[in-house]
Enzyme design. Structure first.
Site, PDB file in Angstrom:
ATOM      1  N   ASP A   4       0.816  -1.217   0.000  1.00 19.18           N
ATOM      2  CA  ASP A   4       0.000   0.000   0.000  1.00 19.18           C
ATOM      3  C   ASP A   4       0.848   1.264   0.000  1.00 19.18           C
ATOM      4  O   ASP A   4       0.313   2.372  -0.067  1.00 19.18           O
ATOM      5  CB  ASP A   4      -0.976   0.008   1.177  1.00 19.18           C
ATOM      6  N   HIS A   5       2.181   1.104   0.035  1.00 22.24           N
ATOM      7  CA  HIS A   5       3.077   2.256   0.005  1.00 22.24           C
ATOM      8  C   HIS A   5       3.947   2.303  -1.243  1.00 22.24           C
ATOM      9  O   HIS A   5       4.669   3.283  -1.428  1.00 22.24           O
ATOM     10  CB  HIS A   5       3.966   2.264   1.254  1.00 22.24           C
ATOM     11  N   ASP A  60       4.676   3.950   8.538  1.00 24.20           N
ATOM     12  CA  ASP A  60       3.904   3.191   9.525  1.00 24.20           C
ATOM     13  C   ASP A  60       4.790   2.929  10.742  1.00 24.20           C
ATOM     14  O   ASP A  60       5.953   2.540  10.607  1.00 24.20           O
ATOM     15  CB  ASP A  60       3.460   1.861   8.929  1.00 24.20           C
ATOM     16  N   HIS A  67      -3.373   7.699   7.063  1.00 25.42           N
ATOM     17  CA  HIS A  67      -3.277   6.241   7.088  1.00 25.42           C
ATOM     18  C   HIS A  67      -4.399   5.638   7.939  1.00 25.42           C
ATOM     19  O   HIS A  67      -4.180   4.795   8.796  1.00 25.42           O
ATOM     20  CB  HIS A  67      -1.897   5.811   7.611  1.00 25.42           C
TER      21      HIS A  67
END
Length: 312
Positions: free
Chosen positions: A67-68, A213, A271
């Site tokens: 997702d990054h 994250d 996020h």
């Protein structure tokens, strides 16, 4: 200087938000911009903001979760089609180069520009510096190696005192420009004038911190120290700390506590788990604001303007 949020969701896209990507628009007169993370469909998100892909200068990847970075191959390829011919530099964890090389090899992708990839060690370090900026990276606490980035802009001379310059016999023109850019000048009689002699204070450089994250950690505090803006994940609401830490994430309150310990000016939460709709964001902000006053919830295509502070 502006921060554009191209994707503010965690894990996978949903109808409320896309996955992570953040653009830092450099201050005028620069026309370039830097990208932090590149989730799937980031190039589609760019079509909704006033940033040209050909003007992209640097990409900073926090970690190798999909997702990054799933949006990277397409975005890099499209930059060639968008007229991007200047070199592009990428920074990220070990494995980033292998990922790009493998995808490009299997898809026979060729770029019309030089792509330079720097894989970073898992330690705090200065990774880039020039006349305008210094960038530092440091390891966070996540399920895979993950980095946070700190961008420090250099101080600039304040407004020129034109009357004082004219009194010294300096005519407006190129000499004014040199002083404004921080360079001393020499007059015909040999007199040296420095910017400090004829400027009104300084324009303090801005500090922007983008954290990948992370669970709460000392490095997040260090990278965010005295930042004008911290971009901090807030995957879960308050009360879900145990779940957040299980997956290497933070809650709203923990993000606010990081900003408070760091002495930051503003924190942008991002996020967000797909369990939260955009209508829920007000509640998430209220949780964080009980700890740290200047907090916003980032939304897709939202922008934060970061102003210089004039100090005398």
């Amino acid at each position: 200087m502006k921060m554009w949020f191209l994707g503010t969701g965690a894990g996978r896209p949903n109808k409320h938000r896309n996955v992570t990507a953040i653009a830092l628009q450099l201050p005028e007169p620069d026309t370039g911009w830097w990208l932090f993370d590149c989730g799937e469909a980031t190039q589609h998100q760019l079509m909704h903001v006033p940033l040209k892909l050909s003007k992209l200068e640097k990409i900073f990847i926090t970690h190798l979760h999909g997702d990054h970075l799933y949006g990277l191959p397409g975005l890099l390829s499209s930059r060639s089609f968008d007229g991007g011919v200047t070199p592009l530099t990428m920074y990220g964890p070990t494995g980033l180069k292998a990922y790009i090389d493998t995808v490009f090899s299997l898809t026979a992708t060729a770029l019309d520009y030089e792509l330079v990839i720097h894989e970073l060690e898992e330690e705090q370090a200065s990774i880039y510096t020039d006349a305008r900026f210094r960038v530092e990276a440091g390891p966070l606490v996540h399920r895979v190696p993950c980095l946070g980035y700190r961008v420090e802009e250099r101080d600039m001379p304040g407004p020129l005192m034109a009357d004082k310059l004219r009194g010294l016999g300096v005519k407006s023109g190129p000499l004014f420009g040199k002083l404004k850019s921080g360079q001393p000048i020499t007059l015909e009689d040999g007199t040296i004038i420095t910017p400090a002699d004829v400027t009104d204070g300084v324009l303090r450089g801005r500090i922007v911190t983008v954290l990948g994250d992370t669970s709460p950690c000392e490095m997040a505090d260090t990278l965010g120290r005295h930042a004008d803006l911290i971009v901090h994940e807030a995957t879960f609401a308050a009360g879900l700390e145990e779940k957040a830490h299980e997956f290497g994430h933070c809650t709203t309150i923990e993000a606010a506590q990081t900003a408070l310990r760091a002495g930051a000016k503003k924190v942008a939460l991002t996020h967000f788990s797909g369990r939260y709709s955009n209508e829920d964001l007000g509640k998430l902000v209220d949780e964080a604001a009980a700890v740290f006053p200047d907090v916003i919830a980032a939304t897709d295509f939202g922008v934060v303007e970061i102003a210089r502070i004039h100090e005398r």
